[in-house]
Motif scaffolding. Structure first.
Motif, mmCIF file in Angstrom:
data_model
loop_
_atom_site.group_PDB
_atom_site.id
_atom_site.type_symbol
_atom_site.label_atom_id
_atom_site.label_comp_id
_atom_site.label_asym_id
_atom_site.label_seq_id
_atom_site.Cartn_x
_atom_site.Cartn_y
_atom_site.Cartn_z
ATOM 1 N N ILE B 380 0.771 -1.297 -0.064
ATOM 2 C CA ILE B 380 0.059 0.241 0.085
ATOM 3 C C ILE B 380 0.765 1.362 -0.054
ATOM 4 O O ILE B 380 2.152 1.142 0.178
ATOM 5 N N GLY B 381 0.308 2.399 -0.004
ATOM 6 C CA GLY B 381 0.867 3.718 -0.098
ATOM 7 C C GLY B 381 1.659 4.147 -0.900
ATOM 8 O O GLY B 381 1.644 3.600 -2.171
ATOM 9 N N VAL B 382 2.672 4.850 -0.651
ATOM 10 C CA VAL B 382 3.677 5.265 -2.024
ATOM 11 C C VAL B 382 4.334 4.252 -2.441
ATOM 12 O O VAL B 382 4.341 4.164 -3.678
ATOM 13 N N GLY B 388 2.054 0.933 -9.488
ATOM 14 C CA GLY B 388 1.046 0.867 -10.340
ATOM 15 C C GLY B 388 -0.495 0.371 -9.534
ATOM 16 O O GLY B 388 -1.405 0.241 -10.113
ATOM 17 N N LEU B 389 -0.168 0.311 -8.206
ATOM 18 C CA LEU B 389 -1.686 0.251 -7.644
ATOM 19 C C LEU B 389 -2.341 1.310 -7.153
ATOM 20 O O LEU B 389 -1.744 2.201 -6.456
ATOM 21 N N ASP B 390 -3.429 1.454 -7.787
ATOM 22 C CA ASP B 390 -4.134 2.709 -7.576
ATOM 23 C C ASP B 390 -4.916 2.747 -6.375
ATOM 24 O O ASP B 390 -6.175 2.207 -6.347
ATOM 25 N N GLN B 391 -4.543 3.268 -5.243
ATOM 26 C CA GLN B 391 -5.147 3.111 -4.013
ATOM 27 C C GLN B 391 -4.904 4.331 -3.153
ATOM 28 O O GLN B 391 -3.610 4.468 -2.983
ATOM 29 N N ASP B 392 -5.651 5.028 -2.478
ATOM 30 C CA ASP B 392 -5.452 6.108 -1.614
ATOM 31 C C ASP B 392 -6.566 6.332 -0.728
ATOM 32 O O ASP B 392 -7.849 6.596 -1.415
ATOM 33 N N VAL B 409 -4.707 11.340 -7.439
ATOM 34 C CA VAL B 409 -3.864 10.397 -6.867
ATOM 35 C C VAL B 409 -2.734 10.257 -7.852
ATOM 36 O O VAL B 409 -2.936 10.060 -9.053
ATOM 37 N N THR B 410 -1.470 10.182 -7.336
ATOM 38 C CA THR B 410 -0.438 10.114 -8.402
ATOM 39 C C THR B 410 -0.162 8.490 -8.652
ATOM 40 O O THR B 410 -0.215 7.901 -7.617
ATOM 41 N N LEU B 411 0.160 8.150 -9.888
ATOM 42 C CA LEU B 411 0.330 6.677 -10.034
ATOM 43 C C LEU B 411 1.430 6.580 -10.977
ATOM 44 O O LEU B 411 1.496 7.343 -12.227
ATOM 45 N N TYR B 412 2.385 5.720 -10.620
ATOM 46 C CA TYR B 412 3.603 5.240 -11.703
ATOM 47 C C TYR B 412 3.563 3.872 -11.922
ATOM 48 O O TYR B 412 3.144 3.099 -10.884
ATOM 49 N N ARG B 469 3.008 7.417 4.880
ATOM 50 C CA ARG B 469 3.483 6.057 4.274
ATOM 51 C C ARG B 469 2.588 5.359 3.434
ATOM 52 O O ARG B 469 2.799 4.616 2.591
ATOM 53 N N GLY B 470 1.325 5.599 3.870
ATOM 54 C CA GLY B 470 0.161 4.559 3.289
ATOM 55 C C GLY B 470 -0.792 4.576 4.256
ATOM 56 O O GLY B 470 -0.834 5.201 5.516
ATOM 57 N N GLU B 471 -1.676 3.456 3.765
ATOM 58 C CA GLU B 471 -3.059 3.249 4.719
ATOM 59 C C GLU B 471 -2.763 2.969 6.190
ATOM 60 O O GLU B 471 -2.153 1.589 6.347
ATOM 61 N N ILE B 472 -3.010 3.486 7.073
ATOM 62 C CA ILE B 472 -2.779 2.834 8.638
ATOM 63 C C ILE B 472 -4.518 2.591 9.151
ATOM 64 O O ILE B 472 -5.278 3.350 8.770
#
Lengths: 181, 528
Positions: B380-382, B388-392, B409-412, B469-472
């Motif tokens: 998850i997260g950054v 390529g995981l589109d989640q926020d 949401v930024t995605l690479y 960092r991501g999902e808490i």
């Protein structure tokens, strides 16, 4: 290249922009100061984390940024305890880190100082009593200096470290005009 | 709500014997499942419905009921509801079926449950200890209710067995637990043949402080300072996750102005951490110029935090039901002005960084975490967004004021160090934009909700916050006399650490610090 030069010129000097310390260092430092005398005007420190939440580490890292820049006070951060004059220990000592702390202490050459940084290192803070915490740093290795705070501010850390590497009793570097930039 | 019914229907079609959902609160559908059903159900949720195992933990039901419960929380799609499977263990039966063989992300969770409760995941491929290092005596399972929180642990001899790679010219490089820089303790064991890394094994939990047990000693309303110290750099993230869970249990409605201020604090925290990371990644390629500039800007932000809340880490800014610190309109303008200046400053630096060919050369194709592996681990997260995981969570399950402040949401897709750097750079700009929006839209009103409701014993809630960092995740269950019965905290690091073992394989040993820095995971938040 021109872009870098332009950026550097535009930024100018930021060192010493931090507010001057307000609280005066406590008197219990006398013995530690004597112990630090062989290190003359420099002090090489090694930071050891024995279970902190990482905020103390962030403030220690902040000391090396261009604003605080502790290298100008002759304080260096070493990568190995074998190169260190002083150990800075953060966090309550966890059950799993106890042995590592003792090993690091033995590996630091004598004479050495131990500085307990932050409330957790001094009295375990909020983690006091937990089954996973074996006690404050001084239960495992002798502590010479305590810097309280959760976490202590960079100014407070600088003040104590600077105080330690004063050359002789009575000579106060804090009053030197070139020291604070 | 229609989403919930749809999922229920799909599951019921595949599993006609599925018991009715036992609760459907705050977007969580709960099923109490039998051990025989669990494996098929978990694998269906994971594979067929593309559910991500977000959390797996156990709780000791005593004294409320004589049983252990093991909870499996799946997130369905990025915007779908949560599905919570609850497995009950009564009596002396210590075995529960392991889902790790089909849901890889469960690996560490199940080992953790075993250490903390003495329940054994049957069929788990790796039953070594995780949290309890080898010197802990047998039978010490700290989260069991009959284990005293302040017990002093004895020692026993023991040795951890690392996975070995054998062959000609293969040797092991042990690193840690104490590292050369000012960072937290952790141990890495590399198997290398020359420079390339064949295998990395991460061994953590040196900093285990027993936080989840400490939570159980506190009243619901008093544990906020503890949650703010789970991971020092994520004060607001963890604090907010905790507050939201408690507010759900205590039926509090946070005033709108307070929700905006919470978003503001969360973005400020994201900003100073991301700025520090951009500099630190450059520093690990020996590009000190960028590091110095970033460290300077980070310091500026920390001092701004200090002026706003009296803490450089924003500690004590939140309180149950709202926030402590208000910002007058003029103050808000000053904040926006300062952030605009920092953004301008950063944009100039960004142009310098991204035009540096030798830097790009070090970052590109280094430490690639493939999308498939990231998905399998539930990353998850950054790190996930760079693979390529589109989640926020801010967009997917809006909390605080994000329902009124849409997040881009930024995605690479490349999953390398450069992608992770780019995600951070883009998120810095996005955070500044969000704060500008907050300053423009923030409504007047109160700061703290009032509530006198005492929570019902056994009532629970789960909350998700997108920390930097991501999902808490934070799960809270109320106990007797307003105390916490169980508080499970999951920092994104716990999920992302196992994935780093895959990102470094095939890279050369000297690139490990760089890859590790680009993940920048917390040890404290992982070890708890």
């Amino acid at each position: 290249m021109f872009r870098i030069l332009k950026k550097s010129l535009k930024t100018g000097i930021v060192t010493g922009r931090h507010s001057a310390p307000t609280e005066s260092a406590d008197g219990g430092l006398r013995e530690a100061r004597q112990k630090a005398e062989p290190f003359r005007r420099s002090l090489t420190i090694r930071e050891v984390d024995t279970g902190s939440c990482n905020a103390c580490e962030m403030e220690m890292n902040a000391l090396t940024n261009p604003v605080y820049d502790i290298e100008r006070f002759g304080i260096h951060i070493a990568a190995s305890p074998r190169h260190a004059d002083a150990l800075v220990v953060t966090g309550p000592v966890t059950v799993n880190m106890e042995r590592a702390l003792k090993v690091v202490y033995r590996q630091t050459p004598d004479p050495k100082l131990v500085i307990a940084l932050g409330d957790c290192a001094i009295n375990c803070g909020l983690f006091k009593g937990s089954y996973a915490v074996t006690g404050p740093v001084e239960r495992h290795v002798p502590v010479d200096v305590r810097i309280p705070g959760c976490p202590p501010r960079p100014e407070a850390i600088i003040e104590v470290l600077q105080d330690l590497r004063r050359r002789r009793q009575g000579e106060d570097f804090r009053n030197c005009p070139d020291e604070h930039g | 709500m229609s989403d919930d019914a749809l999922i229920d229907e799909q599951l019921r079609a595949a599993f006609p014997t599925l018991p009715p959902a036992s609760s459907s609160r705050a977007g969580v559908i709960q099923y109490r499942v039998a051990p025989a059903q669990l494996l098929a159900l978990a694998s269906c949720l994971h594979r067929k419905l593309q559910g991500r195992l977000a959390l797996l933990f156990a709780l000791d039901g005593r004294p409320i009921a004589d049983r252990y419960e093991i909870q499996y929380l799946f997130g369905l799609g990025s915007r779908g509801p949560w599905v919570l499977l609850t497995l009950e263990r009564t009596g002396g039966d210590r075995l529960f079926p392991s889902i790790t063989p089909s849901v890889h992300a469960a690996q560490w969770y199940e080992r953790e449950v075993r250490d903390q409760y003495g329940l054994i995941p049957h069929g788990h491929p790796d039953l070594r200890r995780l949290v309890r290092h080898e010197h802990w005596p047998k039978g010490t399972h700290p989260l069991k209710k009959d284990f005293s929180w302040d017990r002093e642990l004895e020692r026993q001899p023991g040795e951890y067995r690392f996975r070995h790679v054998e062959g000609e010219g293969v040797f092991e490089v042990p690193v840690g637990p104490i590292h050369a820089g000012i960072i937290e303790p952790g141990h890495f064991r590399f198997s290398v043949a020359g420079e390339p890394i064949m295998q990395l094994e991460v061994r953590h939990f040196w900093k285990h402080r027993g936080i989840e047990k400490l939570f159980e000693q506190q009243p619901l309303a008093a544990a906020l300072p503890l949650s703010e110290r789970i991971s020092g750099d994520t004060t607001v993230g963890h604090g907010l996750a905790y507050c939201q869970a408690i507010e759900t249990v205590m039926h509090m409605t946070v005033p709108r102005r307070a929700r905006y201020l919470r978003s503001l604090f969360l973005e400020l925290e994201r900003l100073h951490n991301h700025l520090g990371d951009v500099g630190a990644i450059c520093n690990d390629t020996a590009y000190v110029l960028a590091h110095a500039h970033c460290a300077r800007m980070k310091e500026q932000l920390m001092q701004l935090n200090d002026r706003l809340t009296g803490s450089r880490f924003l500690r004590g800014a939140l309180c149950l039901g709202g926030v402590v610190h208000d910002l007058a309109p003029r103050r808000m303008e000053e904040v926006v002005d300062e952030l605009n200046r920092i953004e301008q400053d950063f944009s100039e630096l960004e142009a310098i960084i991204l035009a540096n060919a030798s830097l790009t050369d070090r970052l590109e194709t280094t430490g690639v975490l493939a999308e498939r592996i990231a998905w399998d681990h539930g990353v998850i997260g950054v790190v996930g967004r760079a693979s390529g995981l589109d989640q926020d969570v801010r967009r997917d399950r809006p909390f605080a004021a994000y329902d009124e402040l849409p997040v881009k949401v930024t995605l690479y897709r490349y999953g390398d160090v450069r992608a992770r750097l780019r995600v951070r750079i883009d998120e810095i700009h996005e955070s500044v934009r969000l704060i500008r929006e907050i300053a423009r839209l923030i409504p007047p009103g109160g700061l703290v909700a009032e509530s006198s409701d005492l929570p019902t014993v056994g009532d629970w809630a789960v909350s998700a916050v997108e920390g930097w960092r991501g999902e808490i995740l934070c799960f809270v269950m109320a106990g007797e006399q307003g105390r916490i019965h169980r508080c499970k905290v999951r920092d994104p690091s716990f999920v992302n650490w196992p994935a780093i073992q895959w990102a470094v394989t095939g890279n050369i040993l000297p690139d490990f610090p760089l890859i590790n820095k680009s993940f920048n995971l917390s040890y404290a938040g992982n070890d708890l």
